[in-house]
Design a protein around this motif. Structure first.
Motif, PDB file in Angstrom:
ATOM      1  N   THR A  89       0.865  -1.176   0.000  1.00  0.00           N
ATOM      2  CA  THR A  89       0.000   0.000   0.000  1.00  0.00           C
ATOM      3  C   THR A  89       0.901   1.226   0.000  1.00  0.00           C
ATOM      4  O   THR A  89       1.852   1.295   0.778  1.00  0.00           O
ATOM      5  CB  THR A  89      -0.894   0.017   1.262  1.00  0.00           C
ATOM      6  N   PHE A  90       0.596   2.172  -0.867  1.00  0.00           N
ATOM      7  CA  PHE A  90       1.379   3.404  -0.969  1.00  0.00           C
ATOM      8  C   PHE A  90       0.484   4.562  -0.543  1.00  0.00           C
ATOM      9  O   PHE A  90      -0.581   4.762  -1.113  1.00  0.00           O
ATOM     10  CB  PHE A  90       1.890   3.589  -2.400  1.00  0.00           C
ATOM     11  N   THR A  91       0.919   5.314   0.464  1.00  0.00           N
ATOM     12  CA  THR A  91       0.062   6.340   1.048  1.00  0.00           C
ATOM     13  C   THR A  91       0.568   7.763   0.857  1.00  0.00           C
ATOM     14  O   THR A  91      -0.185   8.705   1.071  1.00  0.00           O
ATOM     15  CB  THR A  91      -0.114   6.076   2.561  1.00  0.00           C
ATOM     16  N   LYS A  92       1.827   7.921   0.478  1.00  0.00           N
ATOM     17  CA  LYS A  92       2.388   9.258   0.273  1.00  0.00           C
ATOM     18  C   LYS A  92       3.564   9.143  -0.697  1.00  0.00           C
ATOM     19  O   LYS A  92       4.211   8.106  -0.777  1.00  0.00           O
ATOM     20  CB  LYS A  92       2.868   9.834   1.608  1.00  0.00           C
ATOM     21  N   THR A 123       4.350 -21.067   6.660  1.00  0.00           N
ATOM     22  CA  THR A 123       4.339 -19.730   6.088  1.00  0.00           C
ATOM     23  C   THR A 123       4.204 -18.711   7.209  1.00  0.00           C
ATOM     24  O   THR A 123       3.619 -18.995   8.258  1.00  0.00           O
ATOM     25  CB  THR A 123       3.187 -19.532   5.083  1.00  0.00           C
ATOM     26  N   VAL A 124       4.759 -17.540   6.960  1.00  0.00           N
ATOM     27  CA  VAL A 124       4.653 -16.448   7.924  1.00  0.00           C
ATOM     28  C   VAL A 124       4.556 -15.134   7.138  1.00  0.00           C
ATOM     29  O   VAL A 124       5.329 -14.910   6.210  1.00  0.00           O
ATOM     30  CB  VAL A 124       5.840 -16.443   8.919  1.00  0.00           C
ATOM     31  N   TRP A 125       3.568 -14.331   7.491  1.00  0.00           N
ATOM     32  CA  TRP A 125       3.423 -13.008   6.890  1.00  0.00           C
ATOM     33  C   TRP A 125       4.199 -12.004   7.734  1.00  0.00           C
ATOM     34  O   TRP A 125       4.031 -11.947   8.952  1.00  0.00           O
ATOM     35  CB  TRP A 125       1.955 -12.587   6.845  1.00  0.00           C
ATOM     36  N   LEU A 126       5.060 -11.221   7.068  1.00  0.00           N
ATOM     37  CA  LEU A 126       5.859 -10.201   7.748  1.00  0.00           C
ATOM     38  C   LEU A 126       5.596  -8.841   7.104  1.00  0.00           C
ATOM     39  O   LEU A 126       5.491  -8.743   5.878  1.00  0.00           O
ATOM     40  CB  LEU A 126       7.343 -10.534   7.672  1.00  0.00           C
ATOM     41  N   ASN A 127       5.516  -7.803   7.925  1.00  0.00           N
ATOM     42  CA  ASN A 127       5.242  -6.455   7.453  1.00  0.00           C
ATOM     43  C   ASN A 127       6.484  -5.578   7.573  1.00  0.00           C
ATOM     44  O   ASN A 127       7.240  -5.681   8.538  1.00  0.00           O
ATOM     45  CB  ASN A 127       4.099  -5.838   8.269  1.00  0.00           C
ATOM     46  N   SER A 128       6.661  -4.718   6.585  1.00  0.00           N
ATOM     47  CA  SER A 128       7.704  -3.698   6.616  1.00  0.00           C
ATOM     48  C   SER A 128       7.067  -2.375   6.225  1.00  0.00           C
ATOM     49  O   SER A 128       6.387  -2.286   5.200  1.00  0.00           O
ATOM     50  CB  SER A 128       8.827  -4.043   5.643  1.00  0.00           C
ATOM     51  N   THR A 129       7.297  -1.363   7.046  1.00  0.00           N
ATOM     52  CA  THR A 129       6.699  -0.059   6.819  1.00  0.00           C
ATOM     53  C   THR A 129       7.776   0.959   6.482  1.00  0.00           C
ATOM     54  O   THR A 129       8.813   1.013   7.138  1.00  0.00           O
ATOM     55  CB  THR A 129       5.939   0.395   8.085  1.00  0.00           C
ATOM     56  N   GLY A 130       7.516   1.762   5.447  1.00  0.00           N
ATOM     57  CA  GLY A 130       8.434   2.821   5.035  1.00  0.00           C
ATOM     58  C   GLY A 130       7.987   4.158   5.583  1.00  0.00           C
ATOM     59  O   GLY A 130       6.847   4.575   5.380  1.00  0.00           O
ATOM     60  N   ILE A 131       8.899   4.826   6.280  1.00  0.00           N
ATOM     61  CA  ILE A 131       8.620   6.107   6.929  1.00  0.00           C
ATOM     62  C   ILE A 131       9.578   7.161   6.368  1.00  0.00           C
ATOM     63  O   ILE A 131      10.780   6.914   6.263  1.00  0.00           O
ATOM     64  CB  ILE A 131       8.824   6.000   8.467  1.00  0.00           C
ATOM     65  N   VAL A 138       4.977   6.252   4.159  1.00  0.00           N
ATOM     66  CA  VAL A 138       4.825   6.398   2.711  1.00  0.00           C
ATOM     67  C   VAL A 138       4.370   5.107   2.053  1.00  0.00           C
ATOM     68  O   VAL A 138       3.729   5.130   1.003  1.00  0.00           O
ATOM     69  CB  VAL A 138       6.119   6.920   2.034  1.00  0.00           C
ATOM     70  N   SER A 139       4.719   3.974   2.662  1.00  0.00           N
ATOM     71  CA  SER A 139       4.305   2.684   2.095  1.00  0.00           C
ATOM     72  C   SER A 139       4.369   1.596   3.155  1.00  0.00           C
ATOM     73  O   SER A 139       5.078   1.721   4.157  1.00  0.00           O
ATOM     74  CB  SER A 139       5.185   2.302   0.893  1.00  0.00           C
ATOM     75  N   SER A 140       3.617   0.543   2.888  1.00  0.00           N
ATOM     76  CA  SER A 140       3.605  -0.617   3.784  1.00  0.00           C
ATOM     77  C   SER A 140       3.585  -1.862   2.912  1.00  0.00           C
ATOM     78  O   SER A 140       2.750  -1.974   2.007  1.00  0.00           O
ATOM     79  CB  SER A 140       2.368  -0.576   4.685  1.00  0.00           C
ATOM     80  N   PHE A 141       4.516  -2.766   3.158  1.00  0.00           N
ATOM     81  CA  PHE A 141       4.640  -4.002   2.383  1.00  0.00           C
ATOM     82  C   PHE A 141       4.419  -5.207   3.281  1.00  0.00           C
ATOM     83  O   PHE A 141       4.868  -5.213   4.429  1.00  0.00           O
ATOM     84  CB  PHE A 141       6.049  -4.116   1.778  1.00  0.00           C
ATOM     85  N   ASN A 142       3.755  -6.213   2.749  1.00  0.00           N
ATOM     86  CA  ASN A 142       3.577  -7.491   3.433  1.00  0.00           C
ATOM     87  C   ASN A 142       4.150  -8.591   2.554  1.00  0.00           C
ATOM     88  O   ASN A 142       3.863  -8.626   1.353  1.00  0.00           O
ATOM     89  CB  ASN A 142       2.094  -7.763   3.690  1.00  0.00           C
ATOM     90  N   PHE A 143       4.935  -9.455   3.152  1.00  0.00           N
ATOM     91  CA  PHE A 143       5.553 -10.570   2.432  1.00  0.00           C
ATOM     92  C   PHE A 143       5.192 -11.876   3.124  1.00  0.00           C
ATOM     93  O   PHE A 143       5.340 -11.992   4.343  1.00  0.00           O
ATOM     94  CB  PHE A 143       7.083 -10.427   2.412  1.00  0.00           C
ATOM     95  N   GLU A 144       4.731 -12.847   2.350  1.00  0.00           N
ATOM     96  CA  GLU A 144       4.458 -14.177   2.878  1.00  0.00           C
ATOM     97  C   GLU A 144       5.674 -15.050   2.573  1.00  0.00           C
ATOM     98  O   GLU A 144       5.929 -15.396   1.419  1.00  0.00           O
ATOM     99  CB  GLU A 144       3.211 -14.790   2.237  1.00  0.00           C
ATOM    100  N   TRP A 145       6.423 -15.383   3.603  1.00  0.00           N
ATOM    101  CA  TRP A 145       7.612 -16.225   3.463  1.00  0.00           C
ATOM    102  C   TRP A 145       7.228 -17.673   3.726  1.00  0.00           C
ATOM    103  O   TRP A 145       6.485 -17.969   4.674  1.00  0.00           O
ATOM    104  CB  TRP A 145       8.689 -15.805   4.456  1.00  0.00           C
ATOM    105  N   THR A 146       7.740 -18.577   2.902  1.00  0.00           N
ATOM    106  CA  THR A 146       7.578 -20.005   3.158  1.00  0.00           C
ATOM    107  C   THR A 146       8.897 -20.541   3.678  1.00  0.00           C
ATOM    108  O   THR A 146       9.967 -20.171   3.188  1.00  0.00           O
ATOM    109  CB  THR A 146       7.176 -20.779   1.886  1.00  0.00           C
ATOM    110  N   LEU A 147       8.807 -21.382   4.701  1.00  0.00           N
ATOM    111  CA  LEU A 147       9.983 -21.964   5.342  1.00  0.00           C
ATOM    112  C   LEU A 147       9.823 -23.478   5.373  1.00  0.00           C
ATOM    113  O   LEU A 147       8.774 -23.970   5.810  1.00  0.00           O
ATOM    114  CB  LEU A 147      10.129 -21.432   6.761  1.00  0.00           C
TER     115      LEU A 147
END
Length: 151
Positions: A89-92, A123-131, A138-147
């Motif tokens: 998601t891109f917010t700014k 699987t695990v969903w991890l979030n990374s937020t850009g400030i 400014v943005s928020s990314f979610n990644f589904e990692w498989t282990l």
């Protein structure tokens, strides 16, 4: 070998040169958190004079992937890792220095332990937020990692 921010940055230079040359840099890595920065420059901009979404994605993915790599290394097991899914998601408009942060190391520990205990892929969903420099997301990314533990 211990994974550290400087070693990750060298890794980028040789294995992921697109991330390295666009300015993606790891600044902090510990058991729970990874922080990556990238500054808006000519080489990583889009036609709208802001940071290209893919550069933001590389920085965001690195925050989650570096944590996963560190946790796998610490487990002492051979575990494969792969991104299965992602969304953003891109917010700014992303200009200036953008700092991406993932602080979900505990979720990775749980997934790795389940993978080791059950022998099944997890699987695990991890979030990374850009400030940005003003503290605005400014943005928020979610990644589904498989282990999966290798046999």
């Amino acid at each position: 070998m211990k994974i550290s921010p400087s070693k990750l940055n060298k890794f980028l230079m040789f294995k992921l040169p697109a991330a390295y040359f666009t300015g993606v840099r790891t600044t902090h890595l510990d058991d729970t958190t990874c922080v990556v920065t990238v500054k808006h420059r000519w080489i990583n901009q889009n036609p709208f004079n802001s940071m290209f979404w893919a550069v933001q994605g590389m920085a965001a993915e690195l925050t989650t992937g570096a944590l996963v790599m560190k946790k796998i290394r610490e487990s002492g097991k051979k575990i494969s890792m792969l991104v299965a899914n992602n969304n953003a998601t891109f917010t700014k408009k992303a200009t200036g220095k953008i700092t991406f942060n993932c602080d979900e190391g505990a979720k990775i520990d749980e997934a790795i332990n389940r993978a080791i205990d059950t022998g099944e892929g997890q699987t695990v969903w991890l979030n990374s937020t850009g400030i940005n420099e003003d503290g605005v997301e400014v943005s928020s990314f979610n990644f589904e990692w498989t282990l999966k533990v290798k046999s």
